[in-house]
Design a protein around this motif. Sequence first.
Motif, PDB file in Angstrom:
ATOM      1  N   PHE A 131     116.418  -0.993  89.895  1.00  0.00           N
ATOM      2  CA  PHE A 131     116.220  -0.537  88.529  1.00  0.00           C
ATOM      3  C   PHE A 131     114.963   0.341  88.416  1.00  0.00           C
ATOM      4  CE2 PHE A 131     114.019  -1.382  84.437  1.00  0.00           C
ATOM      5  CZ  PHE A 131     114.896  -0.718  83.595  1.00  0.00           C
ATOM      6  N   SER A 132     113.835  -0.168  88.894  1.00  0.00           N
ATOM      7  CA  SER A 132     112.589   0.594  88.776  1.00  0.00           C
ATOM      8  C   SER A 132     112.557   1.772  89.749  1.00  0.00           C
ATOM      9  CB  SER A 132     111.375  -0.313  89.006  1.00  0.00           C
ATOM     10  OG  SER A 132     111.407  -0.883  90.298  1.00  0.00           O
ATOM     11  N   ASN A 133     113.269   1.642  90.869  1.00  0.00           N
ATOM     12  CA  ASN A 133     113.357   2.738  91.828  1.00  0.00           C
ATOM     13  C   ASN A 133     114.035   3.946  91.203  1.00  0.00           C
ATOM     14  OD1 ASN A 133     114.962   4.006  94.485  1.00  0.00           O
ATOM     15  ND2 ASN A 133     112.932   3.186  94.934  1.00  0.00           N
ATOM     16  N   THR A 134     115.042   3.688  90.369  1.00  0.00           N
ATOM     17  CA  THR A 134     115.743   4.762  89.658  1.00  0.00           C
ATOM     18  C   THR A 134     114.780   5.527  88.750  1.00  0.00           C
ATOM     19  OG1 THR A 134     117.804   3.493  89.676  1.00  0.00           O
ATOM     20  CG2 THR A 134     117.639   5.272  88.076  1.00  0.00           C
ATOM     21  N   ILE A 135     113.943   4.785  88.019  1.00  0.00           N
ATOM     22  CA  ILE A 135     112.948   5.424  87.142  1.00  0.00           C
ATOM     23  C   ILE A 135     111.971   6.252  87.969  1.00  0.00           C
ATOM     24  CG2 ILE A 135     111.133   5.010  85.446  1.00  0.00           C
ATOM     25  CD1 ILE A 135     112.536   2.349  84.787  1.00  0.00           C
ATOM     26  N   GLY A 136     111.503   5.682  89.079  1.00  0.00           N
ATOM     27  CA  GLY A 136     110.576   6.403  89.949  1.00  0.00           C
ATOM     28  C   GLY A 136     111.182   7.666  90.518  1.00  0.00           C
ATOM     29  N   ASN A 137     112.474   7.611  90.911  1.00  0.00           N
ATOM     30  CA  ASN A 137     113.165   8.798  91.435  1.00  0.00           C
ATOM     31  C   ASN A 137     113.155   9.946  90.436  1.00  0.00           C
ATOM     32  OD1 ASN A 137     115.756   6.853  93.116  1.00  0.00           O
ATOM     33  ND2 ASN A 137     113.830   7.615  93.912  1.00  0.00           N
ATOM     34  N   ILE A 138     113.491   9.640  89.183  1.00  0.00           N
ATOM     35  CA  ILE A 138     113.581  10.684  88.156  1.00  0.00           C
ATOM     36  C   ILE A 138     112.206  11.274  87.858  1.00  0.00           C
ATOM     37  CG2 ILE A 138     114.162  11.140  85.745  1.00  0.00           C
ATOM     38  CD1 ILE A 138     116.378   8.993  86.031  1.00  0.00           C
ATOM     39  N   ILE A 139     111.203  10.415  87.714  1.00  0.00           N
ATOM     40  CA  ILE A 139     109.842  10.908  87.458  1.00  0.00           C
ATOM     41  C   ILE A 139     109.340  11.737  88.633  1.00  0.00           C
ATOM     42  CG2 ILE A 139     107.435  10.180  87.160  1.00  0.00           C
ATOM     43  CD1 ILE A 139     108.461   7.869  85.463  1.00  0.00           C
ATOM     44  N   SER A 140     109.638  11.287  89.850  1.00  0.00           N
ATOM     45  CA  SER A 140     109.236  12.030  91.043  1.00  0.00           C
ATOM     46  C   SER A 140     109.820  13.440  91.036  1.00  0.00           C
ATOM     47  CB  SER A 140     109.693  11.292  92.300  1.00  0.00           C
ATOM     48  OG  SER A 140     109.434  12.046  93.458  1.00  0.00           O
ATOM     49  N   GLY A 141     111.090  13.552  90.616  1.00  0.00           N
ATOM     50  CA  GLY A 141     111.727  14.866  90.573  1.00  0.00           C
ATOM     51  C   GLY A 141     111.003  15.826  89.645  1.00  0.00           C
ATOM     52  N   PHE A 142     110.663  15.357  88.457  1.00  0.00           N
ATOM     53  CA  PHE A 142     109.955  16.205  87.491  1.00  0.00           C
ATOM     54  C   PHE A 142     108.561  16.572  88.006  1.00  0.00           C
ATOM     55  CE2 PHE A 142     113.302  14.747  84.754  1.00  0.00           C
ATOM     56  CZ  PHE A 142     113.428  15.726  83.779  1.00  0.00           C
ATOM     57  N   MET A 199     107.118   2.600  92.644  1.00  0.00           N
ATOM     58  CA  MET A 199     106.230   3.386  93.507  1.00  0.00           C
ATOM     59  C   MET A 199     106.979   3.994  94.678  1.00  0.00           C
ATOM     60  SD  MET A 199     103.515   3.407  91.879  1.00  0.00           S
ATOM     61  CE  MET A 199     102.561   2.505  90.667  1.00  0.00           C
ATOM     62  N   GLU A 200     107.896   3.224  95.249  1.00  0.00           N
ATOM     63  CA  GLU A 200     108.654   3.771  96.379  1.00  0.00           C
ATOM     64  C   GLU A 200     109.643   4.838  95.919  1.00  0.00           C
ATOM     65  OE1 GLU A 200     110.308   1.727 100.379  1.00  0.00           O
ATOM     66  OE2 GLU A 200     108.356   1.433  99.485  1.00  0.00           O
ATOM     67  N   GLY A 201     110.041   4.760  94.645  1.00  0.00           N
ATOM     68  CA  GLY A 201     110.929   5.782  94.104  1.00  0.00           C
ATOM     69  C   GLY A 201     110.296   7.159  94.040  1.00  0.00           C
ATOM     70  N   LEU A 202     108.974   7.217  94.110  1.00  0.00           N
ATOM     71  CA  LEU A 202     108.290   8.507  94.074  1.00  0.00           C
ATOM     72  C   LEU A 202     108.415   9.270  95.395  1.00  0.00           C
ATOM     73  CD1 LEU A 202     104.906   7.421  92.374  1.00  0.00           C
ATOM     74  CD2 LEU A 202     106.924   8.400  91.256  1.00  0.00           C
ATOM     75  N   ILE A 203     108.692   8.544  96.483  1.00  0.00           N
ATOM     76  CA  ILE A 203     108.581   9.142  97.822  1.00  0.00           C
ATOM     77  C   ILE A 203     109.784   9.987  98.212  1.00  0.00           C
ATOM     78  CG2 ILE A 203     108.298   8.647 100.277  1.00  0.00           C
ATOM     79  CD1 ILE A 203     106.928   6.010  99.465  1.00  0.00           C
ATOM     80  N   VAL A 204     110.990   9.400  98.142  1.00  0.00           N
ATOM     81  CA  VAL A 204     112.167  10.028  98.765  1.00  0.00           C
ATOM     82  C   VAL A 204     112.542  11.381  98.148  1.00  0.00           C
ATOM     83  CG1 VAL A 204     114.624   9.730  99.255  1.00  0.00           C
ATOM     84  CG2 VAL A 204     113.037   7.847  99.634  1.00  0.00           C
ATOM     85  N   PRO A 205     112.595  11.528  96.799  1.00  0.00           N
ATOM     86  CA  PRO A 205     112.911  12.864  96.262  1.00  0.00           C
ATOM     87  C   PRO A 205     111.904  13.926  96.704  1.00  0.00           C
ATOM     88  CG  PRO A 205     113.149  11.202  94.551  1.00  0.00           C
ATOM     89  CD  PRO A 205     112.499  10.516  95.710  1.00  0.00           C
ATOM     90  N   ALA A 206     110.620  13.553  96.756  1.00  0.00           N
ATOM     91  CA  ALA A 206     109.591  14.508  97.189  1.00  0.00           C
ATOM     92  C   ALA A 206     109.785  14.884  98.655  1.00  0.00           C
ATOM     93  CB  ALA A 206     108.199  13.915  96.960  1.00  0.00           C
ATOM     94  N   ALA A 207     110.121  13.884  99.502  1.00  0.00           N
ATOM     95  CA  ALA A 207     110.304  14.153 100.929  1.00  0.00           C
ATOM     96  C   ALA A 207     111.494  15.077 101.166  1.00  0.00           C
ATOM     97  CB  ALA A 207     110.499  12.831 101.681  1.00  0.00           C
TER      98      ALA A 207
END
Length: 387
Positions: free
Chosen positions: A46-57, A101-109
């Motif tokens: 659930f929180s990983n999904t939020i992190g993914n979207i924020i990371s993208g922006f 926090m981990e959701g921030l990593i993969v989209p950026a990578a």
Amino acid sequence: MRGFVYLIVFFSFFDLFSQLPVMSPFALSLGGTPFLVGLAVGMYSFSNTIGNIISGFMTDKRGPFLLLVLGLFASALSLFLYSAVADATALLGVRFIHGFMEGLIVPAAFTFLANRAEESKRGRNVAISGAFVGLAAIIGPAYGGIVAAKTSTPFIMAVNGGIMLLLAILAFFVLRSFNYVRKRKTKPSRRFPVKNLFRNPGMIRAFAGAFFLMFSQGVLALVLPLKVESLGFDTKTSGILLSTFGVVAILIFLLPINRIFDRARPVSTLAFGISLMGLSMLFLSQIEELNLLYVAMAIYGVGFAFLFPSINSLLIDSSTTEYRGKAYGYFYAFFSIGVVAGSGLIGFLDLEFRGAFMLTGIILLAVAAYTLLGMKKRSIDKSTPVV
């Protein structure tokens, strides 16, 4: 530099997969009820999904360098927090922080890799990144299960945290030069409405492929071990079966056959891959012999190997560097949601093995038909979203 980012991708997914065999028992050991145990497992996604979207922006605004360093450092700190967890309620909070926090990593990578890929080799490059994900899927669960049996879940998380902290420090020095070049060469990006992502046929197919890839993974994770156990085999057999598809996928990712991802249309390889996955599910619904289970998982592995690079290639072809971070943010958000949706739907419908695999197979074949719909009517624009 690309090799180092592949290493980040590997350990990000390694951390995810190493949790799979240990998190439920850990939550139970803290006195969690069945509801809290399920919530603790799902909270990460659930929180990983939020992190993914924020990371993208944020990746589109600041570049992947900042998000990679910040995500790695913050993930390391969140992993160390598991040692301080005293009850199931506290575990929920740590799981939320860790997943975010981990959701921030993969989209950026993956944005970093896509932006630096040669167009003629973009399919092969995403196949190589898929090999690192597959390798993590094979090693991670085995590592988590074996080490937890001899030590504890907080120890596993602390080791993962140490690795993440080391990667954060190295990333600061190794990738800083790329960040400097980007600041000098990149012009300010114009505002890009997110709704345009969902009007692009290539992007929609990429998102659908990501969702249903992980939807099938969620079903496999839930149903396959139960079917194997009902046939009289142990959990070790389930682990080997799940590793079989990963080994087959990695071979296709790394062998010369990966050149097909540069030559064939991504929509075609996507449809082929998800069709094979659907057929393997239908096969799994009917068979009860162990040898045939291995055959079914090998077929699933071939399908996985064709699907993963295809959806990444579609995303790259359907986006530009101005908004590719947002695209990858939503892309991996669909990954996270897919796992929960697959296991959740089967659990909600209370289907037995045959029904669960049959339903999943039919859904995957329907998605394959959808990806081919309109292929001859429209070629996907690789730079401008359809508005």
